[in-house]
Write a protein that holds these residues in place. Structure first.
Motif, PDB file in Angstrom:
ATOM      1  N   LEU A 156       0.821  -1.214   0.000  1.00 37.09           N
ATOM      2  CA  LEU A 156       0.000   0.000   0.000  1.00 37.09           C
ATOM      3  C   LEU A 156       0.854   1.263   0.000  1.00 37.09           C
ATOM      4  O   LEU A 156       0.526   2.236  -0.690  1.00 37.09           O
ATOM      5  CB  LEU A 156      -0.946   0.009   1.195  1.00 37.09           C
ATOM      6  N   ASP A 157       1.946   1.259   0.769  1.00 35.95           N
ATOM      7  CA  ASP A 157       2.840   2.425   0.770  1.00 35.95           C
ATOM      8  C   ASP A 157       3.382   2.689  -0.627  1.00 35.95           C
ATOM      9  O   ASP A 157       3.413   3.832  -1.093  1.00 35.95           O
ATOM     10  CB  ASP A 157       3.994   2.226   1.752  1.00 35.95           C
ATOM     11  N   ARG A 161       2.746   5.981  -3.029  1.00 35.63           N
ATOM     12  CA  ARG A 161       3.834   6.769  -3.600  1.00 35.63           C
ATOM     13  C   ARG A 161       3.703   6.847  -5.120  1.00 35.63           C
ATOM     14  O   ARG A 161       3.920   7.891  -5.714  1.00 35.63           O
ATOM     15  CB  ARG A 161       5.203   6.155  -3.224  1.00 35.63           C
ATOM     16  N   GLN A 162       3.337   5.726  -5.726  1.00 37.86           N
ATOM     17  CA  GLN A 162       3.197   5.680  -7.187  1.00 37.86           C
ATOM     18  C   GLN A 162       2.055   6.573  -7.650  1.00 37.86           C
ATOM     19  O   GLN A 162       2.160   7.279  -8.643  1.00 37.86           O
ATOM     20  CB  GLN A 162       2.959   4.239  -7.648  1.00 37.86           C
ATOM     21  N   SER A 163       0.942   6.581  -6.913  1.00 37.36           N
ATOM     22  CA  SER A 163      -0.213   7.394  -7.341  1.00 37.36           C
ATOM     23  C   SER A 163       0.054   8.889  -7.139  1.00 37.36           C
ATOM     24  O   SER A 163      -0.441   9.714  -7.893  1.00 37.36           O
ATOM     25  CB  SER A 163      -1.480   6.961  -6.618  1.00 37.36           C
ATOM     26  N   THR A 164       0.832   9.262  -6.126  1.00 38.85           N
ATOM     27  CA  THR A 164       1.125  10.685  -5.938  1.00 38.85           C
ATOM     28  C   THR A 164       2.184  11.169  -6.899  1.00 38.85           C
ATOM     29  O   THR A 164       2.213  12.338  -7.249  1.00 38.85           O
ATOM     30  CB  THR A 164       1.584  10.968  -4.480  1.00 38.85           C
ATOM     31  N   ALA A 165       3.031  10.245  -7.374  1.00 42.15           N
ATOM     32  CA  ALA A 165       4.057  10.628  -8.353  1.00 42.15           C
ATOM     33  C   ALA A 165       3.453  10.820  -9.730  1.00 42.15           C
ATOM     34  O   ALA A 165       3.976  11.571 -10.560  1.00 42.15           O
ATOM     35  CB  ALA A 165       5.153   9.563  -8.418  1.00 42.15           C
ATOM     36  N   ALA A 166       2.340  10.166 -10.012  1.00 44.88           N
ATOM     37  CA  ALA A 166       1.727  10.228 -11.341  1.00 44.88           C
ATOM     38  C   ALA A 166       0.960  11.482 -11.570  1.00 44.88           C
ATOM     39  O   ALA A 166       0.753  12.381 -10.979  1.00 44.88           O
ATOM     40  CB  ALA A 166       0.791   9.036 -11.546  1.00 44.88           C
TER      41      ALA A 166
END
Length: 166
Positions: A156-157, A161-166
């Motif tokens: 989940l972490d 991180r991946q969704s906020t970077a996109a």
């Protein structure tokens, strides 16, 4: 609405009015302000006595049937009154804070992780394969012998991180 006495008063009113199921369905079309009425099959489900008979129907269906039979709705149907202690809505509140699902404190199998994330097992396989092609290990993936286990916290972490970077 729930029909009274398994539909006996409804069938008696139909008999008194000289209507069978197809004629009652046609008459509901005449009394419907929208001109649609009820189908023969729906009237059959509501007035019937067999295996396919329904004990409950919509308020609209009950009202149209009562109008067509020139009876009060209360003579033919019971309005169920109940209160629920909490909402049964499947939609999440847009204004309130989202409740985070309780994370287990143990490693999960792929099928459990798939269900927890609401993703397919093939989606997880694809993520692992893409990470491997980049020369990385998918976050949270732990091999126990030859089987895969997943740390849901790490997964989940990484997804956050991946969704906020996109």
């Amino acid at each position: 609405m729930r029909r009274l006495d398994k539909g006996a008063p409804l069938r008696a009113a139909m008999k008194a009015a000289g209507l069978d199921i197809p004629r009652l369905a046609a008459k509901t079309k005449d009394v419907d302000p929208e001109g649609e009425g009820l189908s023969r099959s729906l009237v059959g489900f509501i007035a019937g006595q067999g295996k396919t008979a329904r004990e409950e129907c919509s308020d609209r269906a009950a009202e149209l049937i009562a109008l067509a039979l020139n009876r009060e709705v209360e003579d033919l149907f019971l309005t169920p009154v109940f209160t629920l202690p909490e909402s049964t809505s499947t939609r999440r509140s847009q204004t309130g804070e989202r409740q985070k699902p309780e994370l287990p404190q143990r490693l999960m199998k792929q099928s459990e992780l798939s269900e927890f994330l609401r993703k397919s097992p093939s989606w997880i396989d694809k993520q692992i394969q893409e990470a491997r092609e980049r020369g990385e290990i998918w976050p949270g993936l732990i091999y126990v012998g030859t089987s895969r286990r997943f740390d849901p916290h790490a997964v989940l972490d990484a997804m956050r991180r991946q969704s906020t970077a996109a």
